[in-house]
Design a protein around this motif. Structure first.
Motif, mmCIF file in Angstrom:
data_model
loop_
_atom_site.group_PDB
_atom_site.id
_atom_site.type_symbol
_atom_site.label_atom_id
_atom_site.label_comp_id
_atom_site.label_asym_id
_atom_site.label_seq_id
_atom_site.Cartn_x
_atom_site.Cartn_y
_atom_site.Cartn_z
ATOM 1 N N ALA A 1 0.813 -1.213 0.000
ATOM 2 C CA ALA A 1 0.000 0.000 0.000
ATOM 3 C C ALA A 1 0.849 1.266 0.000
ATOM 4 O O ALA A 1 0.430 2.302 -0.511
ATOM 5 N N ARG A 2 2.075 1.196 0.532
ATOM 6 C CA ARG A 2 2.927 2.377 0.669
ATOM 7 C C ARG A 2 3.985 2.501 -0.421
ATOM 8 O O ARG A 2 4.647 3.534 -0.529
ATOM 9 N N LEU A 3 4.149 1.458 -1.243
ATOM 10 C CA LEU A 3 5.279 1.409 -2.161
ATOM 11 C C LEU A 3 5.326 2.589 -3.123
ATOM 12 O O LEU A 3 6.337 3.314 -3.196
ATOM 13 N N TYR A 4 4.285 2.793 -3.916
ATOM 14 C CA TYR A 4 4.324 3.841 -4.938
ATOM 15 C C TYR A 4 4.404 5.231 -4.318
ATOM 16 O O TYR A 4 5.094 6.108 -4.843
ATOM 17 N N ALA A 5 3.693 5.441 -3.212
ATOM 18 C CA ALA A 5 3.770 6.748 -2.548
ATOM 19 C C ALA A 5 5.195 7.022 -2.074
ATOM 20 O O ALA A 5 5.684 8.155 -2.167
ATOM 21 N N ALA A 6 5.867 5.981 -1.587
ATOM 22 C CA ALA A 6 7.257 6.152 -1.151
ATOM 23 C C ALA A 6 8.162 6.480 -2.324
ATOM 24 O O ALA A 6 9.049 7.341 -2.227
ATOM 25 N N LEU A 7 7.953 5.813 -3.460
ATOM 26 C CA LEU A 7 8.770 6.101 -4.641
ATOM 27 C C LEU A 7 8.540 7.534 -5.119
ATOM 28 O O LEU A 7 9.495 8.239 -5.484
ATOM 29 N N TYR A 8 7.278 7.978 -5.136
ATOM 30 C CA TYR A 8 6.994 9.364 -5.519
ATOM 31 C C TYR A 8 7.689 10.339 -4.565
ATOM 32 O O TYR A 8 8.320 11.315 -5.002
#
Length: 322
Positions: free
Chosen positions: A275-282
Motif C-alpha cells: 500500500a505504501r510502495l508507490y507513494a514512497a517512490l513518488y
C-alpha cells in the motif's frame, strides 16, 4: 486540474465527461485509473496518446459486475469461479472477446481477447453504475512511470486532467491478472491478490507464460521490461547508500542512514508495504535534489504480495535502454 468529489452529482458529471469522449482519473482500490469510454475509438486513442502508451499494450476494461463482464467477454467455468470469489476486487481476467463486443479494438491492442475487472472501491463502483458502459482505465500516469495511489500523484503527470478525489488507494498495487483460456489458467501479472490465494480457489497451479517474447505475454498490461520507474535511478540492493541517496527499507532493520529514508513497514507487513510502495517512490523521487542520486531499495520477501512488489521493483530498476 478539475477535482471532483465522490457525491452523486460529481460522479454524474464525471460520467458525462466520459460519455462525451473525454478522460477522467478515478480511484480504485489498487491505483488511480485514467478512464475513457471503452466503446469510443477517439476516446481510447486520446488515452493512449496522452499516456504515451504503446498501442500493443492492452487496456483493462472496468465494469460494474459479472453480468456486465459477460456481455463483452466469454467467461468459462473457471473464470466465473474466480469472478465469484474475487470480484469486486483487485483481479483482472483476460478472456476471449464476444463476437458482438462493443469495446474498441484498440483498447484490446487488436487482440481477440479482453481484460476485465470489477473494482471494489465504492467510488469506482458508483461511477461505473452512473456510466452503464465499460471504462478502459490504465494507471493515471505517463507510460512507464510510477503508478499513482493519490490524486496528487495524478497531477504530476496530468496537471489538466479531471480527477475524482477518493483519497489514498487501499491496496496500492495493480490488480493480479489471470488469463482464462479453455482448460488453462495463466498467471499473467502478480498483483493485489497473491498467487497462492487464487490457486487455493482453483485447486491447481497457475501456468506461467512460456516467455516474455511469446504472444501470450502481450495479452496483459504491465509486462514491459521497464515499467513503474521513477526519474532517478532505482537500485535493488543491500549496498550502503551514499549521503545524497534515498533509502527505502522494510522490516525495521535500517537505522543508520542519515539521509532520506522510508521504511515500507517497520513490522514487516507485506500488505502495508504494498500500500505504501508507490507513494514512497513518488516522495523520494521528488525529494532528491541531485540528478546522480539514486533510490536504494532493499529486496523484500517474495511470498504472498511480495511477489508482486518485487515484480514492480525489478521492472522499475531495469535500465531505460532495455
Amino acid at each position: 486540474m478539475i477535482r471532483l468529489g465522490q457525491d452523486p452529482a460529481s460522479l454524474a458529471q464525471a460520467a458525462e465527461i466520459l460519455r462525451r469522449g473525454d478522460l477522467v482519473a478515478f480511484p480504485t482500490e489498487t491505483v488511480y485509473g485514467l478512464g475513457a469510454d471503452a466503446r469510443n475509438p477517439d476516446a481510447v486513442a486520446k488515452l493512449f496518446a496522452l499516456k504515451g502508451r504503446p498501442q500493443f499494450n492492452p487496456l483493462i476494461c472496468h465494469v460494474a459486475d459479472i453480468d456486465a463482464a459477460q456481455k463483452i467477454g466469454v467467461l468459462n467455468d473457471m473464470a466465473l469461479l474466480l469472478a465469484a470469489h474475487f470480484w469486486p476486487g483487485p483481479l483482472t481476467l483476460v478472456v476471449p472477446r464476444r463476437a458482438n463486443c462493443p469495446v474498441d479494438l484498440l483498447a484490446c491492442a487488436g487482440l481477440p481477447t479482453i481484460a476485465l475487472r470489477v473494482p471494489a472501491n465504492p467510488t469506482a463502483q458508483a461511477l461505473l453504475a452512473q456510466c452503464q458502459f465499460p471504462v478502459a482505465a490504465p494507471s493515471a500516469n505517463m507510460s512507464g512511470r510510477i503508478s499513482p495511489t493519490h490524486p496528487a500523484h495524478v497531477t504530476i503527470s496530468f496537471p489538466d486532467i479531471t480527477v475524482i478525489d477518493g483519497g489514498a488507494c487501499a491496496v496500492g498495487l495493480e490488480s493480479s491478472i489471470v488469463g482464462c483460456f479453455e482448460d488453462t489458467l495463466y498467471w499473467l501479472r502478480a498483483g493485489g491478490i497473491a498467487r497462492c490465494d487464487i490457486e487455493a480457489i482453483i485447486g491447481r497451479s497457475l501456468e506461467s507464460p512460456p516467455s516474455e517474447r511469446e504472444q501470450l505475454s502481450k495479452l496483459a498490461p504491465g509486462r514491459l521490461a521497464r515499467h513503474y520507474a521513477p526519474t532517478h535511478q532505482l537500485v535493488i540492493s543491500d549496498m550502503s547508500p551514499q549521503r545524497d541517496d534515498a533509502l527505502i527499507s522494510f522490516g525495521g532493520a535500517e537505522t543508520e542512514h542519515t539521509g532520506l529514508h522510508i521504511d515500507l513497514s517497520p513490522t514487516g507487513d507485506l500488505t502495508q508495504a504494498a500500500a505504501r510502495l508507490y507513494a514512497a517512490l513518488y516522495e523520494m523521487d521528488q525529494a532528491l535534489t541531485s540528478p546522480q542520486a539514486k533510490i536504494i531499495i532493499r529486496p523484500l520477501p517474495e511470498d504472498g504480495l511480495g511477489e508482486a512488489i518485487m515484480d514492480r521493483l525489478r521492472r522499475a530498476a531495469t535500465p531505460a535502454d532495455q
